[in-house]
Design a protein around this motif. Sequence first.
Motif, PDB file in Angstrom:
ATOM      1  N   ALA A 177       2.489   1.041 -16.226  1.00  0.00           N
ATOM      2  CA  ALA A 177       1.506   0.502 -15.354  1.00  0.00           C
ATOM      3  C   ALA A 177       1.303  -1.152 -15.858  1.00  0.00           C
ATOM      4  N   LYS A 178       0.880  -1.975 -14.778  1.00  0.00           N
ATOM      5  CA  LYS A 178       0.835  -3.385 -15.167  1.00  0.00           C
ATOM      6  C   LYS A 178      -0.810  -3.757 -15.282  1.00  0.00           C
ATOM      7  N   VAL A 179      -0.972  -4.582 -16.543  1.00  0.00           N
ATOM      8  CA  VAL A 179      -2.216  -4.861 -16.738  1.00  0.00           C
ATOM      9  C   VAL A 179      -2.838  -6.031 -15.864  1.00  0.00           C
ATOM     10  N   VAL A 180      -3.719  -5.764 -15.207  1.00  0.00           N
ATOM     11  CA  VAL A 180      -4.272  -6.653 -14.020  1.00  0.00           C
ATOM     12  C   VAL A 180      -5.876  -7.270 -14.402  1.00  0.00           C
ATOM     13  N   PRO A 190      -2.122  -9.578 -22.279  1.00  0.00           N
ATOM     14  CA  PRO A 190      -2.318 -10.450 -21.270  1.00  0.00           C
ATOM     15  C   PRO A 190      -1.937  -9.849 -19.948  1.00  0.00           C
ATOM     16  N   ILE A 191      -2.829 -10.401 -19.033  1.00  0.00           N
ATOM     17  CA  ILE A 191      -2.302 -10.086 -17.750  1.00  0.00           C
ATOM     18  C   ILE A 191      -0.995 -10.097 -17.427  1.00  0.00           C
ATOM     19  N   GLY A 192      -0.543  -9.189 -16.782  1.00  0.00           N
ATOM     20  CA  GLY A 192       0.720  -8.993 -16.195  1.00  0.00           C
ATOM     21  C   GLY A 192       1.930  -8.100 -17.523  1.00  0.00           C
ATOM     22  N   PRO A 218       7.895  -6.734 -14.587  1.00  0.00           N
ATOM     23  CA  PRO A 218       6.827  -6.841 -13.936  1.00  0.00           C
ATOM     24  C   PRO A 218       6.763  -6.728 -12.256  1.00  0.00           C
ATOM     25  N   SER A 219       8.007  -7.050 -11.743  1.00  0.00           N
ATOM     26  CA  SER A 219       8.293  -7.372 -10.445  1.00  0.00           C
ATOM     27  C   SER A 219       8.385  -5.886  -9.775  1.00  0.00           C
ATOM     28  N   GLU A 220       8.330  -4.831 -10.610  1.00  0.00           N
ATOM     29  CA  GLU A 220       8.589  -3.248 -10.207  1.00  0.00           C
ATOM     30  C   GLU A 220       7.065  -2.930  -9.427  1.00  0.00           C
ATOM     31  N   PHE A 221       6.157  -3.879  -9.901  1.00  0.00           N
ATOM     32  CA  PHE A 221       4.807  -3.749  -9.550  1.00  0.00           C
ATOM     33  C   PHE A 221       4.056  -4.546  -8.538  1.00  0.00           C
ATOM     34  N   PRO A 222       3.165  -4.030  -7.591  1.00  0.00           N
ATOM     35  CA  PRO A 222       2.631  -5.006  -6.698  1.00  0.00           C
ATOM     36  C   PRO A 222       2.013  -6.051  -7.366  1.00  0.00           C
TER      37      PRO A 222
END
Length: 294
Positions: A209-212, A257-259, A289-293
């Motif tokens: 998962a990506k940290v947002v 960090p974010i992302g 990270p580009s794999e995630f919205p």
Amino acid sequence: HFEPASTSRSSAAAAAAKGKNKDIEKGVMLAHNWDEGKVNPKGYLMSEKLDGMRAIWHDGSLWSRAGNIIVAPAFFLAELPKGFKLDGELFLGRGRFSDVMSVCRCHCPNEAAWRNVRYIVFDAPAAKGGLTERLAAARAALGECAGAVVRVHPQVVCEGVEHVYKELDRILALDPPAEGLMLAASNKPHRGGRCNDILKVKKFHTQDAKVVGHKPGKGKHVGRLGALECRLRSGQRFDVGSGFSDADRDAYQANYPIGTIVEFRYFEITDAGVPRFPTFVRIRPDVDPSEFPA
């Protein structure tokens, strides 16, 4: 013997100049989690899931699953077969994911550290036929090269569900324990993307998962991290609030960090599409990270 530092630097510069290879990224086969109720594993090829860095050997270079160049020493690359594409894992040993990532992501490779790395091959994407035939082609291509730097990962034919759980119990009892198992359809041609031709088996499911965002802590965690706000590839948002040490929570802005892409384990996905009981496992610098919205 050791190659001169000037040679290492020039090789690194030449490799870095190649830039990102989007064709590599598109061609990587990615696994789904095994669902016992949906997929009968009998006849699949079964192997230990390795805790290493995914790497594709193509056109004289090693590439990450995201299509980024992996700068390896000349002695290492010289052991790999010219003109034959391979897919596998750069591996230092069970439980040493962070170590192998540190070695293999460096743009000025440490030859002494790379001497301990092994390239464990589990597919030959450009070869014809099912996985059984592709692995036979990989063994033939490696020939006498196999062993010191590169080898084909051992596979056994799965006899059914009980065989899966028996083997899973065995490898999880090792010291250190293995990460899990992989199941691969033996007769399907290679295809890129995430599919059911390869499946991962663990006691718990895992995803990335990506940290947002960051949620502040409460109670004993006031003034530090409470939970990471995360987003799945599907776009679903959820929080990961467990699995962190006190030091992790104190330094959360520097650590996450974010992302940042993180791996987490969970029990199941709810009907609402949210992971149940998500727990932080590790950071995944090898996932783009580009794999995630956004």
